[in-house]
Design a protein around this motif. Structure first.
Motif, short mmCIF file in Angstrom:
data_model
loop_
_atom_site.label_atom_id
_atom_site.label_comp_id
_atom_site.label_asym_id
_atom_site.label_seq_id
_atom_site.Cartn_x
_atom_site.Cartn_y
_atom_site.Cartn_z
N HIS A 19 1.86 -12.18 -3.71
CA HIS A 19 2.90 -13.19 -3.45
C HIS A 19 3.98 -12.57 -2.23
O HIS A 19 3.94 -11.35 -2.01
N ARG A 27 -5.35 -15.45 -8.87
CA ARG A 27 -5.45 -16.76 -8.65
C ARG A 27 -6.63 -17.17 -9.17
O ARG A 27 -7.89 -16.63 -9.15
N LYS A 38 -6.18 -25.06 -9.29
CA LYS A 38 -5.86 -23.76 -8.56
C LYS A 38 -4.46 -23.30 -9.47
O LYS A 38 -3.56 -24.28 -9.66
N GLU A 40 -1.83 -19.75 -10.25
CA GLU A 40 -1.70 -18.44 -10.13
C GLU A 40 -0.78 -17.74 -11.40
O GLU A 40 0.22 -18.25 -11.71
#
Length: 68
Positions: A19, A27, A38, A40
């Protein structure tokens, strides 16, 4: 990191990313034809999720009498 072919044609991809703040994230990308999801995860959330998935898979394998 890895790619998994799921039972109904989905593909689950796992990637480590960094990040902007410097925090390492996992991810998770789930592809289903043209659609994808998606998410994270920080290390603590990924660890908890992984433990819950492992516990579920072990419980199902035990109940069904075979390895999942």
């Amino acid at each position: 990191m890895d790619s998994i072919n799921a039972p109904f044609g989905e593909i689950v991809e796992l990637r480590q990313i960094l990040h902007d703040s410097g925090v390492p994230l996992l991810r998770v990308i789930i592809r289903d034809g043209e659609r994808y999801t998606k998410i994270e995860l920080d290390p603590a959330t990924a660890h908890r999720w992984g433990k819950l998935m492992t516990r579920w898979a072990e419980d199902v394998a035990q109940t069904r009498g075979s390895e999942a």
